[in-house]
Write a protein that holds these residues in place. Structure first.
Motif, PDB file in Angstrom:
ATOM      1  N   PHE A  31       0.844  -1.189   0.000  1.00  0.00           N
ATOM      2  CA  PHE A  31       0.000   0.000   0.000  1.00  0.00           C
ATOM      3  C   PHE A  31       0.886   1.248   0.000  1.00  0.00           C
ATOM      4  O   PHE A  31       1.852   1.328   0.752  1.00  0.00           O
ATOM      5  CB  PHE A  31      -0.924   0.011   1.228  1.00  0.00           C
ATOM      6  N   THR A  32       0.523   2.200  -0.856  1.00  0.00           N
ATOM      7  CA  THR A  32       1.296   3.435  -0.947  1.00  0.00           C
ATOM      8  C   THR A  32       0.351   4.616  -1.139  1.00  0.00           C
ATOM      9  O   THR A  32      -0.858   4.418  -1.344  1.00  0.00           O
ATOM     10  CB  THR A  32       2.300   3.377  -2.100  1.00  0.00           C
ATOM     11  N   TYR A  42       2.405  -2.412   4.328  1.00  0.00           N
ATOM     12  CA  TYR A  42       1.945  -3.736   3.916  1.00  0.00           C
ATOM     13  C   TYR A  42       0.584  -4.069   4.528  1.00  0.00           C
ATOM     14  O   TYR A  42       0.202  -5.227   4.646  1.00  0.00           O
ATOM     15  CB  TYR A  42       2.987  -4.789   4.286  1.00  0.00           C
ATOM     16  N   LYS A  43      -0.159  -3.028   4.912  1.00  0.00           N
ATOM     17  CA  LYS A  43      -1.536  -3.178   5.385  1.00  0.00           C
ATOM     18  C   LYS A  43      -2.275  -1.878   5.064  1.00  0.00           C
ATOM     19  O   LYS A  43      -1.662  -0.810   4.942  1.00  0.00           O
ATOM     20  CB  LYS A  43      -1.567  -3.472   6.875  1.00  0.00           C
ATOM     21  N   PRO A  44      -3.589  -1.960   4.921  1.00  0.00           N
ATOM     22  CA  PRO A  44      -4.344  -0.744   4.608  1.00  0.00           C
ATOM     23  C   PRO A  44      -4.306   0.243   5.759  1.00  0.00           C
ATOM     24  O   PRO A  44      -4.070  -0.106   6.907  1.00  0.00           O
ATOM     25  CB  PRO A  44      -5.756  -1.265   4.341  1.00  0.00           C
ATOM     26  N   GLY A  45      -4.524   1.505   5.413  1.00  0.00           N
ATOM     27  CA  GLY A  45      -4.509   2.557   6.425  1.00  0.00           C
ATOM     28  C   GLY A  45      -4.456   3.916   5.761  1.00  0.00           C
ATOM     29  O   GLY A  45      -4.795   4.064   4.580  1.00  0.00           O
ATOM     30  N   LYS A  51      -2.608  12.055   5.228  1.00  0.00           N
ATOM     31  CA  LYS A  51      -3.799  11.456   5.845  1.00  0.00           C
ATOM     32  C   LYS A  51      -4.789  10.895   4.823  1.00  0.00           C
ATOM     33  O   LYS A  51      -5.948  10.624   5.166  1.00  0.00           O
ATOM     34  CB  LYS A  51      -4.515  12.470   6.745  1.00  0.00           C
ATOM     35  N   MET A  52      -4.374  10.745   3.567  1.00  0.00           N
ATOM     36  CA  MET A  52      -5.243  10.118   2.577  1.00  0.00           C
ATOM     37  C   MET A  52      -5.197   8.600   2.725  1.00  0.00           C
ATOM     38  O   MET A  52      -4.240   8.042   3.282  1.00  0.00           O
ATOM     39  CB  MET A  52      -4.804  10.504   1.153  1.00  0.00           C
ATOM     40  N   ASP A  53      -6.259   7.915   2.220  1.00  0.00           N
ATOM     41  CA  ASP A  53      -6.263   6.458   2.256  1.00  0.00           C
ATOM     42  C   ASP A  53      -5.157   5.915   1.358  1.00  0.00           C
ATOM     43  O   ASP A  53      -4.953   6.397   0.246  1.00  0.00           O
ATOM     44  CB  ASP A  53      -7.626   5.926   1.789  1.00  0.00           C
TER      45      ASP A  53
END
Length: 398
Positions: A31-32, A42-45, A51-53
């Motif tokens: 995730f980037t 390596y996990k969503p957030g 502060k963007m998804d």
């Protein structure tokens, strides 16, 4: 029994809820952030910076170490543009920055033939024009005065002892005359001395060349030794346009070739000249060479120090070309980015040639039909260094 059955059902429901909230980690996905691509999780957030998804990016299985894969969003935000390389015409002209300088083959140094004191200078300022044959300086010289007296004495003796046959007075006269010629007197001065039989205490010397004074080494009242420098003159009837050329451009330069010298101070007026000098030694630090183009200076319109452009025209040739911005160059060489797959790019080392306008010749490293990155090459370079931790040129054979 009834209570045991209810308990088992409740435990199963709780386990099912936990499994729903748990997301299995995918080792082929990271995730980037589209705004801050240096963020890799390596996990969503959410991005810790903006502060963007975070956006999931699928890794390419079996990706080579020298390749770089981007998402569609990264390609769009980075304005990565590609095109298929093809043959194009190049080589119409090579423009070099130059400066006009004095033609050193047309300079003259005027020095004193005798020792003495400078009584008078007829030209006292640099940049004054000295006409050939005009009086240059007047000097008092004891040695020269003695030589004059010897010449007059030899003439008088021949007249007085005309009937004497044992002495060759003509040889004495010629010997005394040769000494005066050697010390700089011209034929008219010697003739006048023989006619008047009077030797002045000072002697005027005349310029043996014409030109502008570039160096004035004496002043009135100075003593000067035999061979001492008086002035230096420069004939500006022709000038040198000195230009710097890179070693990669030397194949377009050859002594004797015609060249155009363009002068921006004269509304880009062009003068035709020839390449007369190419420095045989190349500066190893800058890899820059010097060439000189000789041009005529009619009516002395042109002045040393003026800026100029040297234009070397050559025959056009059909070869692989790219926009200059597509090539990344440093001290190690030149590279371009080519598309090796969908959203996948690879750095390739190339050998460049002639540059013309905004195009550059590619001599080797690419072939017709390769898909090359035209815009965004430096962004790919930076992204590769950030993600791989290495320079994409490090693996190339230099």
């Amino acid at each position: 029994m009834r209570y045991i059955t209810i308990t088992i059902i409740l435990l199963f429901i709780l386990a099912s809820c936990k499994n729903k909230n748990k997301i299995a980690a995918d080792p082929d996905t990271y995730f980037t952030c589209s705004m801050d691509p240096q963020v890799v999780e390596y996990k969503p957030g959410k991005c810790p910076i903006c502060k963007m998804d975070l956006t999931p990016v699928k890794k390419k299985k079996g990706e080579a170490k020298d390749e770089l894969q981007l998402s569609e969003q990264q390609i769009q935000l980075g304005n990565i543009q590609t095109d298929t390389i093809r043959n194009g015409a190049i080589g119409d002209q090579l423009v070099l920055t130059a400066t006009l300088n004095i033609d050193q083959t047309k300079t003259t140094s005027v020095s004193s033939r005798v020792m003495g004191r400078v009584e008078r200078l007829f030209y006292k300022n640099k940049a004054d024009y000295v006409k050939k044959g005009s009086p240059l300086y007047e000097i008092y010289s004891e040695d020269l005065n003695n030589a004059k007296q010897e010449y007059i004495l030899a003439l008088d003796k021949k007249k007085t002892f005309a009937s004497e046959r044992t002495i060759d007075f003509d040889q004495l006269i010629q010997s005394a005359k040769n000494k005066l010629v050697l010390w700089g007197l011209n034929e008219s001065q010697i003739t006048e001395l023989a006619k008047s039989r009077k030797a002045s205490s000072t002697t005027i010397f005349y310029s043996t060349a014409g030109g502008y004074i570039t160096q004035l080494d004496i002043r009135e009242g100075d003593y000067i030794m035999e061979g001492g420098s008086i002035i230096k003159l420069a004939d500006l009837s022709s000038l040198w346009a000195e230009a710097q050329v890179y070693t990669t451009q030397l194949s377009e330069v050859e002594i004797g070739n015609w060249a155009l010298v363009q002068l921006p101070d004269f509304d880009n007026k062009e003068f035709k000249g020839t390449i007369e000098f190419v420095n045989p030694e190349i500066n190893p630090d800058t890899r820059i060479n010097l060439i000189r183009v000789s041009i005529p200076n009619l009516a002395n319109q042109l002045k040393p120090g003026m800026p100029a452009y040297v234009i070397l025209k050559s025959l056009q040739r059909n070869t692989l070309t790219l926009p200059i911005d597509a090539v990344i160059r440093d001290g190690k060489g030149a590279t371009v980015w080519v598309q090796s797959g969908k959203n996948t790019f690879k750095s390739v080392m190339v050998q460049t040639g002639l540059e013309s306008g905004d195009r550059i010749e590619i001599k080797s490293g690419l072939k017709k039909g390769d898909i090359v990155v035209l815009a965004g090459a430096y962004l790919l370079h930076s992204e590769y260094v950030f993600k791989k931790g290495a320079d994409p040129m490090a693996g190339h054979n230099h």
